[in-house]
Design an enzyme around this catalytic site. Structure first.
Site, PDB file in Angstrom:
ATOM      1  N   HIS A  69      78.452  34.047  12.927  1.00  6.85           N
ATOM      2  CA  HIS A  69      77.964  32.888  12.179  1.00  6.85           C
ATOM      3  C   HIS A  69      77.850  31.704  13.132  1.00  6.85           C
ATOM      4  CE1 HIS A  69      78.910  29.248   9.529  1.00  6.85           C
ATOM      5  NE2 HIS A  69      77.694  29.634   9.175  1.00  6.85           N
ATOM      6  N   SER A  70      76.698  31.031  13.132  1.00 11.26           N
ATOM      7  CA  SER A  70      76.498  29.820  13.923  1.00 11.26           C
ATOM      8  C   SER A  70      76.748  30.100  15.413  1.00 11.26           C
ATOM      9  CB  SER A  70      77.393  28.707  13.369  1.00 11.26           C
ATOM     10  OG  SER A  70      76.997  27.447  13.816  1.00 11.26           O
ATOM     11  N   TYR A  71      77.710  29.412  16.046  1.00 14.97           N
ATOM     12  CA  TYR A  71      78.037  29.688  17.452  1.00 14.97           C
ATOM     13  C   TYR A  71      78.425  31.141  17.673  1.00 14.97           C
ATOM     14  CZ  TYR A  71      81.118  29.997  21.539  1.00 14.97           C
ATOM     15  OH  TYR A  71      81.745  30.403  22.701  1.00 14.97           O
ATOM     16  N   GLY A  73      76.896  33.614  16.986  1.00 17.88           N
ATOM     17  CA  GLY A  73      75.730  34.360  17.455  1.00 17.88           C
ATOM     18  C   GLY A  73      75.679  34.471  18.967  1.00 17.88           C
TER      19      GLY A  73
END
Length: 227
Positions: A69-71, A73
């Protein structure tokens, strides 16, 4: 049933999945929610990638659905390059989708600018820290905003400055699914890139960026469909 490894976003910890993990487990899946190493002068993206690779190796995990999720990735991209034969699928949940050589700051220069502005207000000895930013814009209720803010911790700047390393394995990368949270504008470009790369694209209409906290039931449902 799948083994899910859920990798959280910036400033968060494994606790960010507390409302998602039980739903996946109730469906029979195995779920691991590691907390990435906290801020430190030598903690960067490579540190976090190495932690997820070590988790996979330590538990001899195979057929993993690796979710970022978010960072997160950035982190799962690196782990996918290092252990592609152990991973069934990479799942990007409103997340960075980097190519080797790209950093999070490269993909979102506006975040670099915000971090530079925040750093200018801190003592020089703390310039390598990124304080939590922007939670009030991410669709949380007042109670959830208070809950997240109380738990959030600074990040090392290197996590967002370090580029994604070049692949070291000769194996092809695992297949990818990109989940767009339709109420979040933060990663619309990444979703478009995912389509161009041939990834499967799913959308949770109206869901905000912190949907694992604000909309966990629908996150459970869409993650379950990726296994």
């Amino acid at each position: 049933m799948a083994t899910f490894v859920l990798v959280h976003g910036s400033w968060l910890g494994g606790w960010a999945w507390e409302r998602v993990a039980p739903g996946l487990r109730a469906s029979g899946h195995t779920v691991l929610c590691p907390s990435l190493a906290p801020a430190g002068p030598r903690v960067g993206l490579r540190t976090h990638i190495a932690e997820i690779v070590a988790l996979i190796d330590e538990h001899a995990l195979t057929d993993v659905v690796l979710v970022g999720h978010s960072y997160g990735g950035m982190v799962i991209s690196g782990a996918g390059h290092e252990r592609p034969q152990r991973i069934r699928r990479l799942v990007y949940l409103d997340a960075y989708l980097p190519s080797p050589g790209q950093s999070a700051f490269d993909l979102q220069p506006v975040l670099r600018d915000a971090c530079d502005a925040a750093a200018a207000l801190r003592p020089e000895r703390e310039a390598w820290l990124i304080p939590p930013l922007g939670f009030e814009t991410m669709g949380l209720s007042a109670a959830d905003l208070e809950w997240v803010t109380a738990r959030a911790r600074p990040l090392s700047r290197a996590t967002h400055e370090e580029p994604l390393p070049q692949p070291v394995s000769g194996h092809p990368p695992p297949p990818a699914t990109y989940i767009r949270l339709g109420g979040s504008p933060l990663f619309a470009d990444a979703a478009h890139t995912a389509l161009q790369r041939g990834a499967r694209l799913l959308t949770v209409e109206g869901a905000a960026h912190l949907a694992p906290i604000s909309d966990p039931e629908r996150v459970v449902a869409v993650l379950g469909s990726t296994s």
